[in-house]
Design a protein around this motif. Structure first.
Motif, PDB file in Angstrom:
ATOM      1  N   TYR A 138       0.889  -1.166   0.000  1.00  0.00           N
ATOM      2  CA  TYR A 138       0.000   0.000   0.000  1.00  0.00           C
ATOM      3  C   TYR A 138       0.920   1.207   0.000  1.00  0.00           C
ATOM      4  N   SER A 139       0.665   2.149  -0.869  1.00  0.00           N
ATOM      5  CA  SER A 139       1.661   3.186  -1.179  1.00  0.00           C
ATOM      6  C   SER A 139       2.251   3.881   0.050  1.00  0.00           C
ATOM      7  N   SER A 140       1.420   4.435   0.910  1.00  0.00           N
ATOM      8  CA  SER A 140       1.951   5.205   2.046  1.00  0.00           C
ATOM      9  C   SER A 140       2.775   4.342   2.982  1.00  0.00           C
ATOM     10  N   ASN A 141       2.305   3.112   3.228  1.00  0.00           N
ATOM     11  CA  ASN A 141       3.079   2.196   4.075  1.00  0.00           C
ATOM     12  C   ASN A 141       4.399   1.803   3.406  1.00  0.00           C
ATOM     13  N   GLY A 142       4.346   1.587   2.089  1.00  0.00           N
ATOM     14  CA  GLY A 142       5.554   1.204   1.362  1.00  0.00           C
ATOM     15  C   GLY A 142       6.601   2.297   1.374  1.00  0.00           C
ATOM     16  N   TYR A 143       6.181   3.530   1.170  1.00  0.00           N
ATOM     17  CA  TYR A 143       7.145   4.636   1.191  1.00  0.00           C
ATOM     18  C   TYR A 143       7.690   4.846   2.608  1.00  0.00           C
ATOM     19  N   GLY A 144       6.832   4.619   3.603  1.00  0.00           N
ATOM     20  CA  GLY A 144       7.311   4.700   4.981  1.00  0.00           C
ATOM     21  C   GLY A 144       8.370   3.653   5.274  1.00  0.00           C
ATOM     22  N   ASP A 145       8.125   2.431   4.799  1.00  0.00           N
ATOM     23  CA  ASP A 145       9.108   1.356   4.999  1.00  0.00           C
ATOM     24  C   ASP A 145      10.453   1.712   4.368  1.00  0.00           C
ATOM     25  N   LYS A 146      10.413   2.244   3.155  1.00  0.00           N
ATOM     26  CA  LYS A 146      11.659   2.565   2.448  1.00  0.00           C
ATOM     27  C   LYS A 146      12.415   3.709   3.121  1.00  0.00           C
ATOM     28  N   MET A 147      11.691   4.749   3.498  1.00  0.00           N
ATOM     29  CA  MET A 147      12.374   5.869   4.137  1.00  0.00           C
ATOM     30  C   MET A 147      13.006   5.431   5.453  1.00  0.00           C
ATOM     31  N   LEU A 148      12.292   4.604   6.206  1.00  0.00           N
ATOM     32  CA  LEU A 148      12.874   4.103   7.460  1.00  0.00           C
ATOM     33  C   LEU A 148      14.108   3.258   7.184  1.00  0.00           C
ATOM     34  N   GLN A 149      14.047   2.424   6.147  1.00  0.00           N
ATOM     35  CA  GLN A 149      15.207   1.596   5.793  1.00  0.00           C
ATOM     36  C   GLN A 149      16.411   2.468   5.473  1.00  0.00           C
ATOM     37  N   TYR A 150      16.218   3.508   4.671  1.00  0.00           N
ATOM     38  CA  TYR A 150      17.335   4.369   4.277  1.00  0.00           C
ATOM     39  C   TYR A 150      17.918   5.098   5.487  1.00  0.00           C
ATOM     40  N   LEU A 151      17.047   5.572   6.381  1.00  0.00           N
ATOM     41  CA  LEU A 151      17.533   6.295   7.560  1.00  0.00           C
ATOM     42  C   LEU A 151      18.242   5.349   8.527  1.00  0.00           C
ATOM     43  N   LYS A 152      17.728   4.123   8.657  1.00  0.00           N
ATOM     44  CA  LYS A 152      18.404   3.149   9.526  1.00  0.00           C
ATOM     45  C   LYS A 152      19.766   2.771   8.961  1.00  0.00           C
ATOM     46  N   ASP A 153      19.849   2.604   7.648  1.00  0.00           N
ATOM     47  CA  ASP A 153      21.144   2.312   7.020  1.00  0.00           C
ATOM     48  C   ASP A 153      22.128   3.438   7.292  1.00  0.00           C
ATOM     49  N   TRP A 154      21.666   4.683   7.198  1.00  0.00           N
ATOM     50  CA  TRP A 154      22.517   5.849   7.463  1.00  0.00           C
ATOM     51  C   TRP A 154      23.003   5.854   8.903  1.00  0.00           C
ATOM     52  N   ASN A 155      22.092   5.600   9.839  1.00  0.00           N
ATOM     53  CA  ASN A 155      22.449   5.638  11.261  1.00  0.00           C
ATOM     54  C   ASN A 155      23.362   4.482  11.647  1.00  0.00           C
ATOM     55  N   GLU A 156      23.028   3.278  11.184  1.00  0.00           N
ATOM     56  CA  GLU A 156      23.778   2.098  11.606  1.00  0.00           C
ATOM     57  C   GLU A 156      25.156   2.008  10.961  1.00  0.00           C
ATOM     58  N   SER A 157      25.328   2.687   9.816  1.00  0.00           N
ATOM     59  CA  SER A 157      26.643   2.699   9.171  1.00  0.00           C
ATOM     60  C   SER A 157      27.549   3.788   9.733  1.00  0.00           C
ATOM     61  N   LYS A 158      27.027   4.553  10.701  1.00  0.00           N
ATOM     62  CA  LYS A 158      27.788   5.648  11.332  1.00  0.00           C
ATOM     63  C   LYS A 158      28.214   6.696  10.302  1.00  0.00           C
ATOM     64  N   ASP A 159      27.402   6.867   9.278  1.00  0.00           N
ATOM     65  CA  ASP A 159      27.657   7.899   8.258  1.00  0.00           C
ATOM     66  C   ASP A 159      27.523   9.265   8.930  1.00  0.00           C
ATOM     67  N   ASP A 160      28.583  10.067   8.896  1.00  0.00           N
ATOM     68  CA  ASP A 160      28.550  11.344   9.604  1.00  0.00           C
ATOM     69  C   ASP A 160      28.042  12.502   8.741  1.00  0.00           C
ATOM     70  N   ARG A 161      27.588  12.201   7.546  1.00  0.00           N
ATOM     71  CA  ARG A 161      27.030  13.259   6.699  1.00  0.00           C
ATOM     72  C   ARG A 161      25.642  13.674   7.182  1.00  0.00           C
ATOM     73  N   PRO A 162      25.276  14.945   7.053  1.00  0.00           N
ATOM     74  CA  PRO A 162      23.886  15.322   7.287  1.00  0.00           C
ATOM     75  C   PRO A 162      23.038  14.748   6.154  1.00  0.00           C
ATOM     76  N   PHE A 163      21.749  14.562   6.408  1.00  0.00           N
ATOM     77  CA  PHE A 163      20.910  13.992   5.360  1.00  0.00           C
ATOM     78  C   PHE A 163      19.831  14.975   4.908  1.00  0.00           C
ATOM     79  N   PHE A 164      19.455  14.858   3.653  1.00  0.00           N
ATOM     80  CA  PHE A 164      18.285  15.520   3.094  1.00  0.00           C
ATOM     81  C   PHE A 164      17.352  14.409   2.639  1.00  0.00           C
TER      82      PHE A 164
END
Length: 345
Positions: A138-164
């Motif tokens: 379902y579109s809204s749930n799917g986009y939520g899942d993807k955005m969370l995945q990308y943000l978790k990847d950023w946090n867990e990889s200790k990427d020190d860049r700011p995000f947009f």
């Protein structure tokens, strides 16, 4: 996405309207979009004459993420990844079935022109088309899942860049569809009709101090559809159910925004994040059942391939919109709605 005039960016008009004259024109109109076709400023995709915000931010050390609706080009070479997004999961057309469902009409060559660019829920992830959406999509749930995945990847990889992060939902664009548990929250809420809702919202705007007590709202303009008092009881029930489905879509979208903000809070980043909530236009008030260039082929198609019965409105195989009266309950006191160059649009 660029901050420039839309003609400079190649999107002087929606590509769907440039390619198909008359779909939103009133009866008897002689206007045509044919002169736009093939002309600079009307390419129908984000052209190379402009720089995008994610391109600029990426060049300056940001991680750039997107999950949601793109509508700035249908081909991989015009996808978000080519315009500055390091990670992206994007719906390429203007809209589609929110469950990714497609009727059998494709095989039979029975897709009306109006739906040619939106019958497929065409998505791209990074540099490739998505061959198949998840079974429970379902579109809204799917986009939520993807955005969370990308943000978790950023946090867990200790990427020190700011995000947009760009998080544009395809909700609440028609077809009005939402998980039943959300729609059920609004059973009976709109039974008094669009004018009653309009007056309640105007009164609340005054109470909140957002408009003055002497504000005179623009009169409702909806000559192309019946007035509320002219509808049968069943027609009113169908109309209310469409509005309930719309409200369910908005709540589901809100839930998925909350999932992302809650995650940012859990990792200590919410207070370090600037959040902008924006809308690209006013409420959608089109009455496609009344437009001469559209209504025949579209209504015939919907009647044959979709189930718009009262009990099914909002489901994966329904296809409804809510029309100009509900739209003007949302945009009051401003004039009109989407597609008009007025404050309500």
């Amino acid at each position: 996405m660029t901050g420039t005039d839309h003609h400079i960016a190649g999107l002087g008009n929606l590509v769907e309207w440039t390619d198909f004259s008359g779909q939103n024109f009133p009866k008897g109109s002689k206007f045509t979009t044919a002169p736009q076709r093939g002309m600079p400023g009307y390419e129908g995709y984000l052209n190379e004459r402009v720089a995008t915000l994610p391109e600029i931010l990426k060049d300056n050390g940001y991680l750039t993420l997107m999950a949601g609706k793109w509508h700035l080009g249908l081909k991989p070479e015009r996808s978000p990844q080519t315009r500055g997004f390091e990670r992206s999961f994007a719906l390429l057309p203007a809209c589609s079935n929110h469950y990714g469902w497609r009727p059998d009409a494709e095989k039979k060559g029975e897709i009306p022109m109006f739906l040619h660019k939106s019958i497929i829920a065409l998505h791209v992830e990074d540099d490739h088309y998505v061959d198949e959406l998840p079974e429970d999509w379902y579109s809204s749930n799917g986009y939520g899942d993807k955005m969370l995945q990308y943000l978790k990847d950023w946090n867990e990889s200790k990427d020190d860049r700011p995000f947009f992060a760009y998080y544009p939902f395809s909700a609440s664009h028609w077809p009005l569809q939402a998980p039943k548990e959300y729609i059920d929250h609004y059973r009976g809420v709109y039974d008094e009709g669009p004018e009653a809702l309009r007056q309640k919202r105007l009164a609340n705007l005054i109470k909140l101090g957002m408009i003055g007590k002497d504000t005179k709202p623009h009169p409702v303009v909806a000559d192309e559809v019946k007035g509320w008092d002219e509808l049968t009881d069943h027609e009113r029930a169908l109309s209310c159910r469409a509005m309930e489905a719309y409200a369910g879509m908005v709540e589901c979208m809100d839930h998925n925004i909350g999932r992302v903000t809650s995650y940012l809070e859990s990792i200590g980043e919410l207070d370090n994040t600037y959040i902008m909530f924006m809308s690209d236009n006013g409420a959608e008030g089109a009455a496609y059942e009344a437009y001469p260039m559209v209504k025949g082929p579209l209504m015939s198609h919907l009647g044959k391939y979709y189930d718009n019965s009262l009990a099914n409105i909002g489901a994966y195989n329904s296809f409804v919109w809510y029309g100009p009266r509900w739209a003007q309950a949302a945009t009051a006191p401003s004039r009109l709605y989407k597609a008009y160059t007025t404050e309500g649009g």
